[in-house]
Motif scaffolding. Sequence first.
Motif, PDB file in Angstrom:
ATOM      1  N   LYS A 102       0.386   2.111  -4.747  1.00  8.15           N
ATOM      2  CA  LYS A 102      -0.438   3.309  -4.890  1.00  8.15           C
ATOM      3  C   LYS A 102       0.439   4.550  -5.092  1.00  8.15           C
ATOM      4  CE  LYS A 102      -4.110   1.367  -1.988  1.00  8.15           C
ATOM      5  NZ  LYS A 102      -4.923   1.541  -0.750  1.00  8.15           N
ATOM      6  N   ILE A 103       1.546   4.396  -5.804  1.00 11.92           N
ATOM      7  CA  ILE A 103       2.452   5.502  -6.068  1.00 11.92           C
ATOM      8  C   ILE A 103       1.755   6.533  -6.948  1.00 11.92           C
ATOM      9  CG2 ILE A 103       4.710   6.137  -6.959  1.00 11.92           C
ATOM     10  CD1 ILE A 103       4.828   4.274  -4.564  1.00 11.92           C
ATOM     11  N   ARG A 104       1.859   7.793  -6.580  1.00  5.78           N
ATOM     12  CA  ARG A 104       1.157   8.846  -7.312  1.00  5.78           C
ATOM     13  C   ARG A 104       2.079   9.654  -8.223  1.00  5.78           C
ATOM     14  NH1 ARG A 104      -3.929   9.834  -5.428  1.00  5.78           N
ATOM     15  NH2 ARG A 104      -4.515   8.778  -3.481  1.00  5.78           N
ATOM     16  N   SER A 105       3.371   9.718  -7.885  1.00  2.00           N
ATOM     17  CA  SER A 105       4.287  10.543  -8.684  1.00  2.00           C
ATOM     18  C   SER A 105       5.706  10.035  -8.521  1.00  2.00           C
ATOM     19  CB  SER A 105       4.198  12.016  -8.261  1.00  2.00           C
ATOM     20  OG  SER A 105       4.640  12.165  -6.908  1.00  2.00           O
TER      21      SER A 105
ATOM     22  N   ARG B   8       2.269  12.000 -12.551  1.00  2.00           N
ATOM     23  CA  ARG B   8       3.320  13.006 -12.800  1.00  2.00           C
ATOM     24  C   ARG B   8       4.696  12.365 -12.801  1.00  2.00           C
ATOM     25  NH1 ARG B   8       4.585  17.557  -8.456  1.00  2.00           N
ATOM     26  NH2 ARG B   8       6.275  16.138  -7.924  1.00  2.00           N
ATOM     27  N   LEU B   9       5.496  12.768 -13.788  1.00  2.00           N
ATOM     28  CA  LEU B   9       6.891  12.337 -13.882  1.00  2.00           C
ATOM     29  C   LEU B   9       7.757  13.590 -13.983  1.00  2.00           C
ATOM     30  CD1 LEU B   9       6.610   9.453 -16.535  1.00  2.00           C
ATOM     31  CD2 LEU B   9       6.769   9.205 -14.058  1.00  2.00           C
TER      32      LEU B   9
ATOM     33  N   ASP C 207       0.827  -1.214   0.000  1.00  2.00           N
ATOM     34  CA  ASP C 207       0.000   0.000   0.000  1.00  2.00           C
ATOM     35  C   ASP C 207       0.859   1.260   0.000  1.00  2.00           C
ATOM     36  OD1 ASP C 207      -2.246  -1.618   0.092  1.00  2.00           O
ATOM     37  OD2 ASP C 207      -2.351  -1.604   2.277  1.00  2.00           O
ATOM     38  N   LEU C 208       2.054   1.203  -0.536  1.00  2.00           N
ATOM     39  CA  LEU C 208       2.948   2.355  -0.575  1.00  2.00           C
ATOM     40  C   LEU C 208       2.369   3.442  -1.467  1.00  2.00           C
ATOM     41  CD1 LEU C 208       6.336   0.455  -1.010  1.00  2.00           C
ATOM     42  CD2 LEU C 208       5.371   1.365   1.107  1.00  2.00           C
ATOM     43  N   ASP C 209       2.347   4.659  -0.981  1.00  2.00           N
ATOM     44  CA  ASP C 209       1.833   5.778  -1.782  1.00  2.00           C
ATOM     45  C   ASP C 209       2.940   6.700  -2.262  1.00  2.00           C
ATOM     46  OD1 ASP C 209       2.530   6.837   0.629  1.00  2.00           O
ATOM     47  OD2 ASP C 209       0.593   7.769   1.052  1.00  2.00           O
ATOM     48  N   GLU C 210       4.193   6.401  -1.899  1.00  2.00           N
ATOM     49  CA  GLU C 210       5.331   7.158  -2.377  1.00  2.00           C
ATOM     50  C   GLU C 210       6.557   6.254  -2.423  1.00  2.00           C
ATOM     51  OE1 GLU C 210       6.114  10.374   0.243  1.00  2.00           O
ATOM     52  OE2 GLU C 210       6.710   9.093   1.920  1.00  2.00           O
TER      53      GLU C 210
END
Length: 827
Positions: free
Chosen positions: A144-147, A171-172, A120-123
Amino acid sequence: MTSLVYTVFHLASLQCSVRPEISPCTCETGKAWNHVELSCEKLESFNAVVDSLANKLNADTNIDLKITHSQLDDLEMRSFTDMNFNLYKLRMQWNSLKSLPEVPFRGLSNVTYLSIGDNDLDEIPKHALSHMPSLLTLDIGRCKIRSVQQEDFRGIQRVTNLILVSNIITRLDRGSFPKSLLILHLGRNQLESLNGSLHDLHNLESLFINANNITSLDDELPDGGQLRLLMAHNNRLERLPANMAGMHSLETVHIHCNQLRSFDRVLRNAVNLSEVMADNNELEYLAQDEFASCSKVETLQMGCNHIKSLNSSLLPILKLKNANFSFNDIEEFSMAELHGLRSLKTLQLSSNRIQRLLPDPRGVQDLMLVNLDLDNNRIDSLNGALAGLGNLRILNLAGNRLEHLQVGDFDGMIRLDILDLTGNQLAELKPLEMTLLPSLKILKVAYNNITKLEQDFKGLPVLCQANLTNNQISAISSELVTNTRCKNHNVPGKLEIHLDDNPIMCDVGLNELCRLMAVQEARIRGRSQCFENDQEVCTVLPMLYNVNLPIMVTNLKLAGREVPKPMVQVIMPSLIKANNELLPPLIATLGNPVLISTALVNPVISPLPPPLLLATTTPPPPLPLPVAPEEDKNETTTANPVATNNAPETTTTTSTTTTTTTTETSSQVASIELITTTAPTTTTTSTTTPKPNETLPVIVELQDHNPPDTPVNQTDVGVAQDEATALVPPVVLDPLQQDLERERERERERELERDLDHEAVAKTEYETVEYIPNLVQPPVGSDALTPPPSKANALEEDSESVHSNSVHAEYPHAAQSLQIPEEPPEE
């Protein structure tokens, strides 16, 4: 050398076998020497993992550690270095991790592989990664990485494989990816733009950007010739980037499911290109030099576009094996488009708008084409364009507008196995009679307008299956399969001809055709709506036309008294007529039985003609028994016995006249026949000389029991009719019919009571029940036969026995069976 290898693996396995105390973790020997794989599943804490493995293995052993489905909430309380072994691979999937603290990963400088996906990592855990400088492969997929930010991978500049698939990245940042990357997987995210983040990755060989929302790749891909694999399908690309023209190392391009309108000739210099998947786009045009240098392409998928012409664009692709141009807008196809493509095996041109097929003036004999799909087009004539495809094995022409086949359309197809002509407008297959297809095993011609089959299979010597369903076939020649014997891999079989939903399936002559086909190792298959039974027609028809009718023997009762003479009860089928034409048979319950009065002297039940059967649902009305007119009675003659003094023995035989009375019911559907035997009226005499141990013929007295002027008692006629009707099995009736039947039954009972008051014996009784003939034989060697008794004596004996059978009373040795004749008396 073998012993050394054995020793090495033995030492590696010894690392696990002598460490049972690592439970609940398990140990397996690795694929290389001095490598051990440890697996810890469903542990309650990270502390339990450390305690189970600490100081249990040698410090110089390379450890591949997998921790899955565990509760690692206390991860920051301990460190991997506390286990005191050399960790080089670490996998921590499915642990519901929301973050990675820095402390546990300190000192993991030897780790080369890290997988923290399926959490469940978001970063991206940049602080933990900074302690693993030797990392080569990093998997953070399915999280759950967002950027991706610039500092996220700064501590792992040697990484070559980065997997970020199936996250929610939007976003990259530019410069965020290490330049050492060889494989980058960004598929299944929510990217709309690459933001120039890949432009400096000059070592990149494989790029996965599929299943995003990217609309343009202009100035996004790295320049140079290192990129070999581009997976950009399922995006919103409207054009390909111009710098792809310089990607000479490109081997595989998947750009399907986009919105591309043209290739813009960007692939013309891809000399190493081997696979192009570009289906489900908006492509309308192919330039003639679209694949000018792409001689190594083996697979080209261009289906579901709007291409109107191939424009000779395939000619440079000399190694092309599979090409798919289905679901396009091609209106005309020339076989010249394939000239020189000797490696081509499969060509799919299904669901286009092809109206004309044009032959190649140079011929197609050099083509190695095996599978050609031209189904669902608008082709009305083949024009011999396909003739000469000697390696073709499957030809699909279904769903076109073919009305006629021409002689020569299939010439040279010596290896053709399957020919599909389903859903056309063919009226005949006559040209196949003059075309030799020596390998054809399956012929599909369903849903056409074929009306007859004659010698259409003459050129198909090994045909095994012919699908002719849903045509208008009403006639099939017995010579259809004369030259056809099914063979599959040189193993003999049976040709199956499927004829569902054809007029011939209702033809009564199909029964004979089934037998003729069976003799020639063929079999007609299919079901017909003309039969109630949902069975194969060739299985049903023999049951219809080879009816073994049940025979029941019973005794007839007349005027309340049982007649000793047996009666044969037979179920007689009825004919069905409509407009004076014979209708097809219906398989249903047999009708009501029929009573046949027959003597036990040499009876012969002749075989019935092929009957038509119909279920009888209502009981028949009482059958009136017709009375012979006076002029017919007066015509009855009796031949006088002929006495011969010269012959030692004389035999008298009797021929009887049988009167059949048929009454048809008001429904005109089913009928019940009552067959009665009249009194003997004709006597013929013949003289024979018996041989030793030979049974002598029967001596029968032929009498006219009633004089011509004797009136017929109509009361007993009704009694006989009622008794015959009583033998009919009961039939289930509706309430109204039951009331009518009960009324008829009461009326018949009242008539029966009145008839019982009469004491006279009617002539009808003798007409219905015939005497069993006298079987008494004269002794061998006597000079003359015993004279038959007179008519008067016979009548007197009959009256004294009170209407009983005087023959049985006076001659107890009379024959009782047709199958076992009486032996002659001994001398």
